[in-house]
Design a protein around this motif. Structure first.
Motif, PDB file in Angstrom:
ATOM      1  N   ASP A   1      12.022 -20.315   5.414  1.00  0.00           N
ATOM      2  CA  ASP A   1      11.718 -19.788   4.090  1.00  0.00           C
ATOM      3  C   ASP A   1      11.177 -18.370   4.246  1.00  0.00           C
ATOM      4  O   ASP A   1      10.605 -18.034   5.287  1.00  0.00           O
ATOM      5  CB  ASP A   1      10.661 -20.655   3.397  1.00  0.00           C
ATOM      6  N   PRO A   2      11.308 -17.549   3.209  1.00  0.00           N
ATOM      7  CA  PRO A   2      10.735 -16.200   3.282  1.00  0.00           C
ATOM      8  C   PRO A   2       9.209 -16.259   3.406  1.00  0.00           C
ATOM      9  O   PRO A   2       8.568 -17.173   2.902  1.00  0.00           O
ATOM     10  CB  PRO A   2      11.134 -15.561   1.949  1.00  0.00           C
ATOM     11  N   ILE A   3       8.639 -15.264   4.053  1.00  0.00           N
ATOM     12  CA  ILE A   3       7.191 -15.138   4.159  1.00  0.00           C
ATOM     13  C   ILE A   3       6.636 -14.811   2.778  1.00  0.00           C
ATOM     14  O   ILE A   3       7.258 -14.080   1.997  1.00  0.00           O
ATOM     15  CB  ILE A   3       6.835 -14.022   5.170  1.00  0.00           C
ATOM     16  N   LYS A   4       5.448 -15.307   2.501  1.00  0.00           N
ATOM     17  CA  LYS A   4       4.788 -15.084   1.216  1.00  0.00           C
ATOM     18  C   LYS A   4       4.795 -13.588   0.854  1.00  0.00           C
ATOM     19  O   LYS A   4       4.442 -12.751   1.679  1.00  0.00           O
ATOM     20  CB  LYS A   4       3.343 -15.596   1.293  1.00  0.00           C
ATOM     21  N   ASP A   5       5.187 -13.290  -0.358  1.00  0.00           N
ATOM     22  CA  ASP A   5       5.222 -11.942  -0.947  1.00  0.00           C
ATOM     23  C   ASP A   5       6.286 -11.013  -0.353  1.00  0.00           C
ATOM     24  O   ASP A   5       6.373  -9.849  -0.749  1.00  0.00           O
ATOM     25  CB  ASP A   5       3.864 -11.244  -0.838  1.00  0.00           C
ATOM     26  N   SER A   6       7.117 -11.494   0.570  1.00  0.00           N
ATOM     27  CA  SER A   6       8.101 -10.609   1.210  1.00  0.00           C
ATOM     28  C   SER A   6       9.181 -10.130   0.234  1.00  0.00           C
ATOM     29  O   SER A   6       9.516  -8.936   0.235  1.00  0.00           O
ATOM     30  CB  SER A   6       8.744 -11.293   2.411  1.00  0.00           C
ATOM     31  N   ILE A   7       9.711 -11.001  -0.579  1.00  0.00           N
ATOM     32  CA  ILE A   7      10.793 -10.629  -1.498  1.00  0.00           C
ATOM     33  C   ILE A   7      10.293  -9.569  -2.489  1.00  0.00           C
ATOM     34  O   ILE A   7      10.925  -8.523  -2.679  1.00  0.00           O
ATOM     35  CB  ILE A   7      11.333 -11.862  -2.252  1.00  0.00           C
TER      36      ILE A   7
ATOM     37  N   ILE B   1       9.631  -6.147  -0.750  1.00  0.00           N
ATOM     38  CA  ILE B   1      10.866  -5.409  -0.464  1.00  0.00           C
ATOM     39  C   ILE B   1      11.380  -4.738  -1.736  1.00  0.00           C
ATOM     40  O   ILE B   1      11.819  -3.587  -1.711  1.00  0.00           O
ATOM     41  CB  ILE B   1      11.934  -6.339   0.162  1.00  0.00           C
ATOM     42  N   LYS B   2      11.319  -5.439  -2.856  1.00  0.00           N
ATOM     43  CA  LYS B   2      11.767  -4.851  -4.127  1.00  0.00           C
ATOM     44  C   LYS B   2      10.937  -3.620  -4.479  1.00  0.00           C
ATOM     45  O   LYS B   2      11.473  -2.622  -4.962  1.00  0.00           O
ATOM     46  CB  LYS B   2      11.698  -5.892  -5.244  1.00  0.00           C
ATOM     47  N   LYS B   3       9.633  -3.656  -4.226  1.00  0.00           N
ATOM     48  CA  LYS B   3       8.776  -2.494  -4.481  1.00  0.00           C
ATOM     49  C   LYS B   3       9.138  -1.342  -3.554  1.00  0.00           C
ATOM     50  O   LYS B   3       9.292  -0.198  -3.979  1.00  0.00           O
ATOM     51  CB  LYS B   3       7.296  -2.856  -4.270  1.00  0.00           C
ATOM     52  N   LEU B   4       9.260  -1.636  -2.273  1.00  0.00           N
ATOM     53  CA  LEU B   4       9.539  -0.590  -1.289  1.00  0.00           C
ATOM     54  C   LEU B   4      10.929   0.004  -1.463  1.00  0.00           C
ATOM     55  O   LEU B   4      11.152   1.182  -1.163  1.00  0.00           O
ATOM     56  CB  LEU B   4       9.356  -1.133   0.131  1.00  0.00           C
TER      57      LEU B   4
ATOM     58  N   PRO C   1      -2.011  -7.602   8.117  1.00  0.00           N
ATOM     59  CA  PRO C   1      -1.947  -9.070   8.209  1.00  0.00           C
ATOM     60  C   PRO C   1      -0.941  -9.715   7.261  1.00  0.00           C
ATOM     61  O   PRO C   1      -0.517 -10.850   7.481  1.00  0.00           O
ATOM     62  CB  PRO C   1      -3.372  -9.499   7.852  1.00  0.00           C
ATOM     63  N   ASP C   2      -0.530  -8.980   6.207  1.00  0.00           N
ATOM     64  CA  ASP C   2       0.355  -9.570   5.200  1.00  0.00           C
ATOM     65  C   ASP C   2       1.165  -8.468   4.522  1.00  0.00           C
ATOM     66  O   ASP C   2       0.987  -7.278   4.789  1.00  0.00           O
ATOM     67  CB  ASP C   2      -0.469 -10.349   4.167  1.00  0.00           C
ATOM     68  N   TRP C   3       2.058  -8.884   3.639  1.00  0.00           N
ATOM     69  CA  TRP C   3       2.923  -7.919   2.970  1.00  0.00           C
ATOM     70  C   TRP C   3       2.151  -7.000   2.030  1.00  0.00           C
ATOM     71  O   TRP C   3       2.505  -5.842   1.833  1.00  0.00           O
ATOM     72  CB  TRP C   3       4.064  -8.615   2.235  1.00  0.00           C
ATOM     73  N   GLU C   4       1.087  -7.498   1.422  1.00  0.00           N
ATOM     74  CA  GLU C   4       0.290  -6.658   0.520  1.00  0.00           C
ATOM     75  C   GLU C   4      -0.257  -5.439   1.278  1.00  0.00           C
ATOM     76  O   GLU C   4      -0.206  -4.315   0.777  1.00  0.00           O
ATOM     77  CB  GLU C   4      -0.855  -7.468  -0.081  1.00  0.00           C
ATOM     78  N   SER C   5      -0.752  -5.658   2.484  1.00  0.00           N
ATOM     79  CA  SER C   5      -1.300  -4.551   3.271  1.00  0.00           C
ATOM     80  C   SER C   5      -0.196  -3.555   3.663  1.00  0.00           C
ATOM     81  O   SER C   5      -0.438  -2.347   3.701  1.00  0.00           O
ATOM     82  CB  SER C   5      -2.033  -5.071   4.515  1.00  0.00           C
ATOM     83  N   VAL C   6       0.988  -4.042   3.942  1.00  0.00           N
ATOM     84  CA  VAL C   6       2.105  -3.163   4.294  1.00  0.00           C
ATOM     85  C   VAL C   6       2.488  -2.296   3.088  1.00  0.00           C
ATOM     86  O   VAL C   6       2.623  -1.078   3.212  1.00  0.00           O
ATOM     87  CB  VAL C   6       3.320  -3.974   4.786  1.00  0.00           C
ATOM     88  N   VAL C   7       2.628  -2.917   1.941  1.00  0.00           N
ATOM     89  CA  VAL C   7       3.005  -2.168   0.738  1.00  0.00           C
ATOM     90  C   VAL C   7       1.916  -1.153   0.379  1.00  0.00           C
ATOM     91  O   VAL C   7       2.227  -0.002   0.048  1.00  0.00           O
ATOM     92  CB  VAL C   7       3.281  -3.134  -0.452  1.00  0.00           C
ATOM     93  N   ASN C   8       0.663  -1.544   0.466  1.00  0.00           N
ATOM     94  CA  ASN C   8      -0.436  -0.614   0.148  1.00  0.00           C
ATOM     95  C   ASN C   8      -0.407   0.597   1.072  1.00  0.00           C
ATOM     96  O   ASN C   8      -0.689   1.717   0.651  1.00  0.00           O
ATOM     97  CB  ASN C   8      -1.787  -1.317   0.250  1.00  0.00           C
ATOM     98  N   TYR C   9      -0.049   0.391   2.318  1.00  0.00           N
ATOM     99  CA  TYR C   9       0.021   1.488   3.284  1.00  0.00           C
ATOM    100  C   TYR C   9       1.195   2.432   2.993  1.00  0.00           C
ATOM    101  O   TYR C   9       1.070   3.641   3.113  1.00  0.00           O
ATOM    102  CB  TYR C   9       0.139   0.915   4.692  1.00  0.00           C
ATOM    103  N   LEU C  10       2.306   1.857   2.608  1.00  0.00           N
ATOM    104  CA  LEU C  10       3.529   2.644   2.436  1.00  0.00           C
ATOM    105  C   LEU C  10       3.711   3.251   1.051  1.00  0.00           C
ATOM    106  O   LEU C  10       4.483   4.200   0.881  1.00  0.00           O
ATOM    107  CB  LEU C  10       4.755   1.804   2.783  1.00  0.00           C
ATOM    108  N   GLU C  11       3.016   2.724   0.044  1.00  0.00           N
ATOM    109  CA  GLU C  11       3.133   3.307  -1.280  1.00  0.00           C
ATOM    110  C   GLU C  11       2.328   4.601  -1.344  1.00  0.00           C
ATOM    111  O   GLU C  11       1.249   4.682  -0.775  1.00  0.00           O
ATOM    112  CB  GLU C  11       2.636   2.326  -2.348  1.00  0.00           C
TER     113      GLU C  11
END
Length: 127
Positions: free
Chosen positions: A22-28, A31-34, A116-126
């Protein structure tokens, strides 16, 4: 449960390894945001001795991200055991194996203390 026992210490040999994931939590959603800000590709490795897994990986991407021309990863999938040979600004990966640690851009190591999670990745890249 039976499969976990039968393929213990050799999950890459499971004939349906990626079909069962299954996809990792918040991954889909992430990706749509990024995708609104970046030209995204999937750069991944599949088990060498399980060629069926390569097709399953592609099918999994189509299932969760779509496989039409308008979809984010349409014809934008690279399978490689040498990720360092690819170019880009960022690589999001959970490991440093298969060339990820030698990638010329910035490695964002998913699951690390910093990401640790997708939220942290998106926060870094936005911006």
């Amino acid at each position: 449960k039976r499969d976990l026992e039968e393929y213990k210490d050799r999950y890459d040999d499971h004939p349906y390894i990626f079909t069962l994931m299954d996809p990792i939590k918040d991954s889909i959603e992430s990706i749509k945001k990024l995708d609104k800000q970046y030209d995204l590709y999937i750069l991944s490795t599949a088990p060498w001795d399980n060629p069926n897994a390569w097709k399953q990986k592609r099918d999994w991407i189509g299932k969760y991200f779509g496989d039409k021309k308008k979809d984010v990863f349409y014809k934008k999938v690279i399978l490689s055991h040498n990720k360092n040979l690819n170019m880009g600004a960022y690589l999001i990966d959970d490991r440093t194996k298969n060339g990820a640690g030698e990638f010329s851009g910035e490695l964002i190591q998913f699951g690390s203390d910093s990401f640790p999670d997708w939220e942290s990745v998106v926060n870094y890249l936005e911006p």
